[in-house]
Enzyme design. Structure first.
Site: not given
Length: 406
Positions: A198, A121, A224
């Site tokens: 991550d 990302h 999330k």
């Protein structure tokens, strides 16, 4: 896990969008929020809204207990050895920037290497780009296999004794690939590098044990995983965090302030300058309680089943390209031949189905895949096979529509 009982706890799902019952397939971008989280936030603001740590009055004490209680819930959730290793941030992006700016700036020099992958990302690319420029370090990428996964042989050939930092996502937000973090961490440590993970797409969906993974840093976001926006976590091994300097300065994170010099509080508060994200932390704590009540193992199994079912159904559509390995987390990224992904998402939305379209904050990966954009359907604990059937039926109608138009 009774899926219908779970769905009843998500009030947003009980609505129509464009005249159709909502089918929400965009949880990789942000998850929906269950009633226990909504009620925890409402309760904080209604009954004990106050700043934390400094006040001695009743509301301040209750708020502090809620805030620090959430930290302990996070500690247990990821199996950190101490709450000193759990730092609240605004999210994954802030956490990664903090690691890069604090640890990276202090420990990198010309000739050193930072290793990441092509699937990262932007939040796990740009901070390392900037720190590499500032320190003279070199940024290197681990290539992908033919089915868009990581090979440990490629990991071993990319990481060298000059590598000081390895930063890899545990689950790809585009490919759904589940990366072998424990094995990568071992390779990193054998070469004297620290391992940054991550966990934005893994912490909501599978059981995390940072001690078993032996990662040096692990970061994730609350929004999330059924929690509020604006709250995230930076886990770091205590020995590393103690040597790192804070990157934000002001109230809360200080010990003593003199006219020309200051000292910092102990961990974890030296990294939490200013009034902290109190409501967000309390909401995250409620989300953790909710997820653990269902069971992360049950959530992971449910999503795996949905992903395999979606792959099976979607693979029958002519002109469909699906990206990523067969064994994957709960998302499917795809393109339909001769139909732009934004058009796919727009037509699906007209049928009440929410998916994501674009580069998914992964432009280097899009270039690697030789596409400008893709569409993505991502699943969570509240999705059903019936919703996937609706999604696939809508995809077929979308393809037919554009075939007739053009």
């Amino acid at each position: 896990m009774n899926i219908q009982d779970v769905r009843q706890l998500f009030p947003i799902l009980d609505q129509e969008v464009n005249g159709h019952k909502l089918v929400y397939l965009d949880s990789a971008a942000t998850s929906q929020k269950p009633l226990p989280v909504i009620e925890a936030l409402d309760n904080y603001y209604r009954e004990y809204n106050s700043n934390v740590h400094r006040g001695v009055h009743t509301l301040g004490t209750k708020a502090t207990d809620g805030y620090e209680g959430a930290r302990e819930k996070v500690r247990k959730f990821i199996n950190a050895s101490s709450t000193e290793e759990v730092i609240f941030t605004r999210g994954t992006t802030t956490a990664l920037n903090t690691i890069a700016a604090s640890y990276g700036r202090a420990n990198l020099q010309p000739g050193d290497e930072i290793v990441i992958t092509y699937m990262e990302h932007h939040s796990n690319i740009i901070p390392w780009q900037q720190i590499a420029k500032q320190t003279g370090a070199t940024l290197k990428y681990i290539s992908l296999t033919e089915d868009h996964a990581l090979s440990l042989e490629d990991v071993k050939s990319t990481i060298t004794p000059n590598t000081k930092i390895v930063s890899v996502m545990q689950v790809s937000n585009v490919l759904g690939a589940i990366n072998p973090i424990k094995e990568i961490a071992k390779i990193a440590h054998e070469n004297g590098a620290v391992m940054v993970v991550d966990g934005a797409q893994s912490a909501p969906h599978m059981k995390i044990d940072v001690q078993d993974l032996d990662c040096d840093f692990f970061v994730f976001s609350g929004h999330k995983m059924c929690g509020p926006t604006g709250i995230g976590v930076l886990y770091g091994k205590k020995a590393l965090l103690e040597k790192m300097e804070p990157v934000e300065f002001g109230g809360e994170m200080i010990d003593f302030v003199n006219l020309y010099d200051s000292t910092w509080k102990e961990l974890p508060w030296k990294f939490e300058g200013g009034t902290p994200i109190i409501a967000g932390a309390i909401g995250l704590g409620a989300a953790i309680d909710f997820l653990e009540g269902i069971g992360l193992e049950n959530i992971e199994a449910h999503e795996h089943k949905l992903a395999q079912y979606a792959l099976e159904r979607m693979s029958t559509i002519e002109g469909m390209t699906i990206y990523g390995p067969k064994e994957r987390a709960g998302l499917v990224t795809f393109n339909i031949e001769d139909v732009h992904p934004h058009d796919v998402a727009t037509v699906l939305d007209a049928q009440g189905i929410a998916v994501r379209a674009g580069h998914h904050c992964a432009q280097p990966l899009m270039k690697y895949l030789e596409v400008s954009a893709t569409a993505r359907a991502s699943f969570y604990l509240y999705n059903t096979e019936e919703e996937i059937d609706q999604f696939v039926s809508a995809l077929i109608k979308t393809k037919e529509y554009f075939s007739n138009v053009f």
